[in-house]
Scaffold this motif. Sequence first.
Motif, PDB file in Angstrom:
ATOM      1  N   MET A 118      17.782 -24.642  54.547  1.00 55.24           N
ATOM      2  CA  MET A 118      16.526 -23.972  54.202  1.00 55.24           C
ATOM      3  C   MET A 118      16.091 -24.339  52.784  1.00 55.24           C
ATOM      4  SD  MET A 118      17.008 -20.106  55.667  1.00 55.24           S
ATOM      5  CE  MET A 118      17.632 -19.816  57.333  1.00 55.24           C
ATOM      6  N   ARG A 119      14.790 -24.466  52.634  1.00 57.15           N
ATOM      7  CA  ARG A 119      14.237 -24.800  51.323  1.00 57.15           C
ATOM      8  C   ARG A 119      13.466 -23.638  50.707  1.00 57.15           C
ATOM      9  NH1 ARG A 119      10.976 -30.207  51.114  1.00 57.15           N
ATOM     10  NH2 ARG A 119      11.060 -29.555  48.908  1.00 57.15           N
ATOM     11  N   HIS A 120      13.082 -22.666  51.536  1.00 51.56           N
ATOM     12  CA  HIS A 120      12.163 -21.644  51.039  1.00 51.56           C
ATOM     13  C   HIS A 120      12.756 -20.249  51.074  1.00 51.56           C
ATOM     14  CE1 HIS A 120       9.019 -24.654  50.760  1.00 51.56           C
ATOM     15  NE2 HIS A 120       9.365 -25.058  51.969  1.00 51.56           N
ATOM     16  N   GLY A 121      14.094 -20.134  51.179  1.00 47.73           N
ATOM     17  CA  GLY A 121      14.732 -18.841  51.073  1.00 47.73           C
ATOM     18  C   GLY A 121      14.887 -18.425  49.620  1.00 47.73           C
ATOM     19  N   GLY A 168      12.267 -14.073  52.425  1.00 43.63           N
ATOM     20  CA  GLY A 168      10.990 -14.675  52.789  1.00 43.63           C
ATOM     21  C   GLY A 168       9.878 -13.687  53.066  1.00 43.63           C
ATOM     22  N   LYS A 169      10.218 -12.373  53.174  1.00 45.30           N
ATOM     23  CA  LYS A 169       9.210 -11.382  53.524  1.00 45.30           C
ATOM     24  C   LYS A 169       9.058 -10.332  52.430  1.00 45.30           C
ATOM     25  CE  LYS A 169       9.380 -11.574  58.591  1.00 45.30           C
ATOM     26  NZ  LYS A 169       9.571 -10.762  59.818  1.00 45.30           N
ATOM     27  N   ALA A 180       7.445 -20.167  53.576  1.00 48.00           N
ATOM     28  CA  ALA A 180       8.568 -19.457  54.180  1.00 48.00           C
ATOM     29  C   ALA A 180       8.292 -19.162  55.646  1.00 48.00           C
ATOM     30  CB  ALA A 180       8.853 -18.167  53.411  1.00 48.00           C
ATOM     31  N   TRP A 181       7.042 -18.700  55.937  1.00 44.77           N
ATOM     32  CA  TRP A 181       6.698 -18.453  57.342  1.00 44.77           C
ATOM     33  C   TRP A 181       6.817 -19.725  58.171  1.00 44.77           C
ATOM     34  CZ3 TRP A 181       2.892 -20.944  60.082  1.00 44.77           C
ATOM     35  CH2 TRP A 181       2.719 -20.510  61.400  1.00 44.77           C
ATOM     36  N   ALA A 182       6.293 -20.848  57.646  1.00 44.28           N
ATOM     37  CA  ALA A 182       6.296 -22.107  58.382  1.00 44.28           C
ATOM     38  C   ALA A 182       7.723 -22.560  58.677  1.00 44.28           C
ATOM     39  CB  ALA A 182       5.544 -23.179  57.593  1.00 44.28           C
ATOM     40  N   GLU A 183       8.609 -22.422  57.688  1.00 40.78           N
ATOM     41  CA  GLU A 183       9.997 -22.819  57.921  1.00 40.78           C
ATOM     42  C   GLU A 183      10.653 -21.892  58.937  1.00 40.78           C
ATOM     43  OE1 GLU A 183      13.675 -24.606  55.337  1.00 40.78           O
ATOM     44  OE2 GLU A 183      12.470 -23.029  54.414  1.00 40.78           O
ATOM     45  N   GLY A 184      10.352 -20.600  58.875  1.00 37.77           N
ATOM     46  CA  GLY A 184      10.882 -19.670  59.858  1.00 37.77           C
ATOM     47  C   GLY A 184      10.382 -19.966  61.260  1.00 37.77           C
TER      48      GLY A 184
END
Length: 332
Positions: A118-121, A168-169, A180-184
């Motif tokens: 993951m990159r956006h956590g 992310g939220k 973050a949404w996109a990676e999820g």
Amino acid sequence: MRIATFNLESFGDNRFDRDRLAPRIAVFRPHLLDLNADILCLQEVNAQKKPGQRVRCFAALDALLEQTPYASFHRAHSTRPGESIPADRHNLIILSRYPILERRVLHSTHVHPPHWQMRHGHPAPETVQPVLFDRPLLYAKLDAGLAKPLHVFCVHLRAPIAAPIPGGKVSAFVWRSAEAWAEGYFLASLKHTAQSLDLRLAIDTIFSEDPQALILAAGDFNAGGETNALRLVRAPVEDTGNPELASRELLQLDARIPRQERQTVIHDGRGQTLDHILASRALEAHVRSIRIFNAGLADEVRDAGSIAETGSFHAAVEAEFDFAPRSNPRSG
């Protein structure tokens, strides 16, 4: 022979409470009796703890099945990965009038879990992590009194909703960033597709032993007919390009129903077909009819607070088959 699938929409609380269950049982039980199924695949069946018990049981399901023929059916259920006990939420159940010869729980059985960093956590993991499936698949081999065993897969694939990203939220339904949404969402799609591959490879192991096997996959695929995941499970000849693989294709039985009548879920006014019954060509040859029980189906967004009155936001799907059985096994 009637085979049906029904998502019970997270049926049963953490603790068994018959009074709280009563409204949903009052809705569900007539539906189950109308199905009059010989084999019933259920999704989202929760398991409960009773006072003094350490292992969860299906007390809510048992209460639902009371006073119905299904109470005496043979039963197979999913379990936690690597364990023999049910999960607290969203178990799979196969109820069968016919004896169950074999049961298997499939959880990354034929595929290794994909890996992703993951990159956006917040914080972002420093290493690659396995992308584990959220739930298993359930397989049962049945003696339905036919010349061959009947292979049944009860399916509930991952919903196309963004998977959790650490930090992310902002809140339960509000993402901190589009990245973050996109990676999820990507991770959810990865789980969905990988689980479909696990199912397809399990089906192919059966076809390798018997190209004319009687195979059925039924449940909540969280996918419409033209989505990649469902095409992957079906392996249609137009995709493989090889007529010699035609016998390995699964046919989408509910596609026989006119599109405008095919909805199994209504989401904010838009009908979707997420629940399906797929059959091997050898089994499809015996199909008499296919039906979706969606009269009065509630909207999962607009009627979100009425689950007790509506029972489930999913419609049951049932296929009827015409066989000449060699025997008539009795339920146990």
